[in-house]
Design an enzyme around this catalytic site. Structure first.
Site, PDB file in Angstrom:
ATOM      1  N   LYS A   1      11.870  70.342 -94.072  1.00 21.00           N
ATOM      2  CA  LYS A   1      10.951  69.386 -94.975  1.00 21.00           C
ATOM      3  C   LYS A   1      10.798  68.070 -94.420  1.00 21.00           C
ATOM      4  O   LYS A   1      10.075  67.129 -95.031  1.00 21.00           O
ATOM      5  CB  LYS A   1      11.146  69.472 -96.454  1.00 21.00           C
ATOM      6  CG  LYS A   1      11.269  70.870 -97.115  1.00 21.00           C
ATOM      7  CD  LYS A   1      11.804  70.623 -98.492  1.00 21.00           C
ATOM      8  CE  LYS A   1      12.570  71.903 -99.169  1.00 21.00           C
ATOM      9  NZ  LYS A   1      13.273  71.306-100.398  1.00 21.00           N
TER      10      LYS A   1
ATOM     11  N   HIS B   1      32.484  67.006 -76.712  1.00 22.27           N
ATOM     12  CA  HIS B   1      32.779  67.850 -77.541  1.00 22.27           C
ATOM     13  C   HIS B   1      34.724  67.902 -77.651  1.00 22.27           C
ATOM     14  O   HIS B   1      35.035  68.694 -77.113  1.00 22.27           O
ATOM     15  CB  HIS B   1      32.863  69.303 -76.890  1.00 22.27           C
ATOM     16  CG  HIS B   1      32.953  70.575 -77.704  1.00 22.27           C
ATOM     17  ND1 HIS B   1      33.420  70.431 -78.766  1.00 22.27           N
ATOM     18  CD2 HIS B   1      32.311  71.915 -77.407  1.00 22.27           C
ATOM     19  CE1 HIS B   1      33.263  71.728 -79.281  1.00 22.27           C
ATOM     20  NE2 HIS B   1      32.877  72.731 -78.513  1.00 22.27           N
TER      21      HIS B   1
ATOM     22  N   ARG C   1      27.921  69.843 -85.629  1.00 22.80           N
ATOM     23  CA  ARG C   1      27.360  69.929 -84.319  1.00 22.80           C
ATOM     24  C   ARG C   1      25.903  69.793 -84.141  1.00 22.80           C
ATOM     25  O   ARG C   1      25.095  70.217 -85.218  1.00 22.80           O
ATOM     26  CB  ARG C   1      27.585  71.373 -83.902  1.00 22.80           C
ATOM     27  CG  ARG C   1      26.898  71.539 -82.433  1.00 22.80           C
ATOM     28  CD  ARG C   1      27.373  72.978 -81.853  1.00 22.80           C
ATOM     29  NE  ARG C   1      28.657  72.864 -81.277  1.00 22.80           N
ATOM     30  CZ  ARG C   1      29.301  73.935 -80.509  1.00 22.80           C
ATOM     31  NH1 ARG C   1      28.467  75.150 -80.224  1.00 22.80           N
ATOM     32  NH2 ARG C   1      30.193  73.756 -80.209  1.00 22.80           N
TER      33      ARG C   1
ATOM     34  N   ARG D   1      32.664  80.121 -81.512  1.00 25.65           N
ATOM     35  CA  ARG D   1      34.113  79.981 -81.623  1.00 25.65           C
ATOM     36  C   ARG D   1      34.124  78.557 -82.529  1.00 25.65           C
ATOM     37  O   ARG D   1      34.875  78.802 -83.329  1.00 25.65           O
ATOM     38  CB  ARG D   1      34.592  79.759 -80.307  1.00 25.65           C
ATOM     39  CG  ARG D   1      35.029  80.704 -79.493  1.00 25.65           C
ATOM     40  CD  ARG D   1      34.657  80.545 -78.057  1.00 25.65           C
ATOM     41  NE  ARG D   1      33.199  80.561 -77.860  1.00 25.65           N
ATOM     42  CZ  ARG D   1      32.423  81.572 -77.581  1.00 25.65           C
ATOM     43  NH1 ARG D   1      33.185  82.839 -77.460  1.00 25.65           N
ATOM     44  NH2 ARG D   1      31.296  81.523 -77.530  1.00 25.65           N
ATOM     45  N   THR D   2      33.326  77.626 -82.249  1.00 20.74           N
ATOM     46  CA  THR D   2      33.673  76.110 -82.911  1.00 20.74           C
ATOM     47  C   THR D   2      33.590  76.491 -84.440  1.00 20.74           C
ATOM     48  O   THR D   2      34.469  76.082 -85.089  1.00 20.74           O
ATOM     49  CB  THR D   2      32.891  75.199 -82.245  1.00 20.74           C
ATOM     50  OG1 THR D   2      33.048  75.362 -80.887  1.00 20.74           O
ATOM     51  CG2 THR D   2      33.390  73.663 -82.792  1.00 20.74           C
TER      52      THR D   2
HETATM   53  N1   CP Z   1      33.216  76.523 -76.806  1.00 19.63           N
HETATM   54  C1   CP Z   1      32.318  76.509 -77.482  1.00 19.63           C
HETATM   55  O1   CP Z   1      32.067  75.419 -78.100  1.00 19.63           O
HETATM   56  O2   CP Z   1      31.951  77.665 -77.882  1.00 19.63           O
HETATM   57  P1   CP Z   1      30.751  77.719 -79.204  1.00 19.63           P
HETATM   58  O3   CP Z   1      29.471  77.156 -78.762  1.00 19.63           O
HETATM   59  O4   CP Z   1      30.424  79.613 -79.454  1.00 19.63           O
HETATM   60  O5   CP Z   1      31.067  76.933 -80.237  1.00 19.63           O
END
Ligand code: CP
Length: 306
Positions: free
Chosen positions: A84, A133, A105, A55-56
């Protein structure tokens, strides 16, 4: 006073004031009505995912494309010079010389803050370990405001992995701005960390801890389910002990309030039975869709285009 988020990184939800948060939600409402707005005019945004995501990453990349921008990046470190031995610092410094904004991320707590300290362009934290998050938090707030008509004075029940769940950590901090009452339902091993509880105490708000989910459903405005995250457990046996602690089924919602909505950051494993999906109180798929509008809003605001 006009609000500007131009060139401001978003690392923790605490980086933005309640007014700035509401400003993003207002812009997101505009994008929900009209998602195709050619604002980026060929600008480049880097999407650096050192950890899996559906999703993100995809909602950020869709947001960039709907705004007329270009995406560079990776969805895993395979195929990058990190293999590397290149450092995070060098990687970020290089990408910052190609892109106008970096979405990142990373599995390490604090890595997003570190990246923002070495980058010459703003960083959006798309999740750092079990820490924060904040863009998930913004879409959670958007979903709560949209379904409840307000963010004020709500009773929020959070269920599952409250220890490692970065989405609940961010959401508690944000909802402390809006006079929320919190219920935390978890196995003893996965209780909300004391650092997060301290935010609630500092705000002078009420919270209660439970081990049974049924007790809190009838008075919850929001039931926020979370996955027990196998990947965060140092000991796989500890995960096995708690993995199916809470499973929300449709009949359990029978005595819930009419305005109650079930949220989940997704992905789910077993914690929401699929018989909940057709219930109008199930809101998790719309919640994920709201992420698109919120991420469009955030990108446009940080690049000074809204
Ligand atoms: N909610 C969320 O962060 O989903 P993903 O890990 O799929 O990005």
């Amino acid at each position: 006073m006009s609000i500007s988020l131009k060139n401001r990184s978003l690392i923790s939800i605490y980086d933005y004031t309640p007014e700035e948060i509401c400003h993003i939600l207002d812009i997101a409402e505009d994008f929900e009505k009209n998602r195709l707005q050619n604002l980026l005019n060929g600008r480049v945004i880097a999407s650096l995912f050192f950890e899996p995501s559906t999703r993100t990453r995809l909602s950020f990349e869709t947001a960039i494309q709907l705004l007329g921008g270009n995406v560079i990046g990776f969805s895993s470190t395979a195929g990058t010079s990190l293999q590397k031995g290149e450092s995070l610092k060098d990687t970020i410094m290089m990408v910052a010389s190609y892109a106008d904004l970096i979405v990142m991320r990373n599995p390490v707590d604090g890595s997003a803050r570190y990246a923002s300290e070495v980058s010459k362009v703003p960083i959006i934290n798309a999740g750092d370990g079990s820490n924060q998050h904040p863009t998930q938090c913004l879409l959670d707030l958007y979903s709560i405001r949209k379904t409840q008509g307000t963010l004020e004075n709500l009773e929020i029940t959070m269920v599952g992995d409250l220890k490692y769940g970065r989405t609940v950590h961010s959401l508690v901090q944000a909802m402390c701005n809006f006079n929320a009452k919190f219920n935390f339902v978890s196995p003893v091993e996965l209780k909300m960390p004391s650092t997060v509880i301290q935010y609630i105490k500092n705000a002078g708000l009420e919270y209660h801890e439970y081990t049974e989910l049924e007790d809190v459903i009838p008075h919850s405005d929001i039931i926020y389910m979370t996955r027990v995250q196998r990947e965060r457990f140092p000991d796989p046996l500890e995960y096995e002990k708690v993995k199916n602690s809470y499973i929300l089924c449709n009949d359990m919602l029978e005595n819930s309030k009419p305005n109650c909505r079930v949220l989940h950051p997704l992905p789910r494993v077993n914690e929401i039975n699929t018989d909940v999906d057709p219930n109008p109180k199930a809101y998790y798929f719309q919640q994920a869709q709201n992420g698109l509008f919120v991420r469009q809003a955030l990108i446009a605001a940080i690049l000074g285009l809204k």
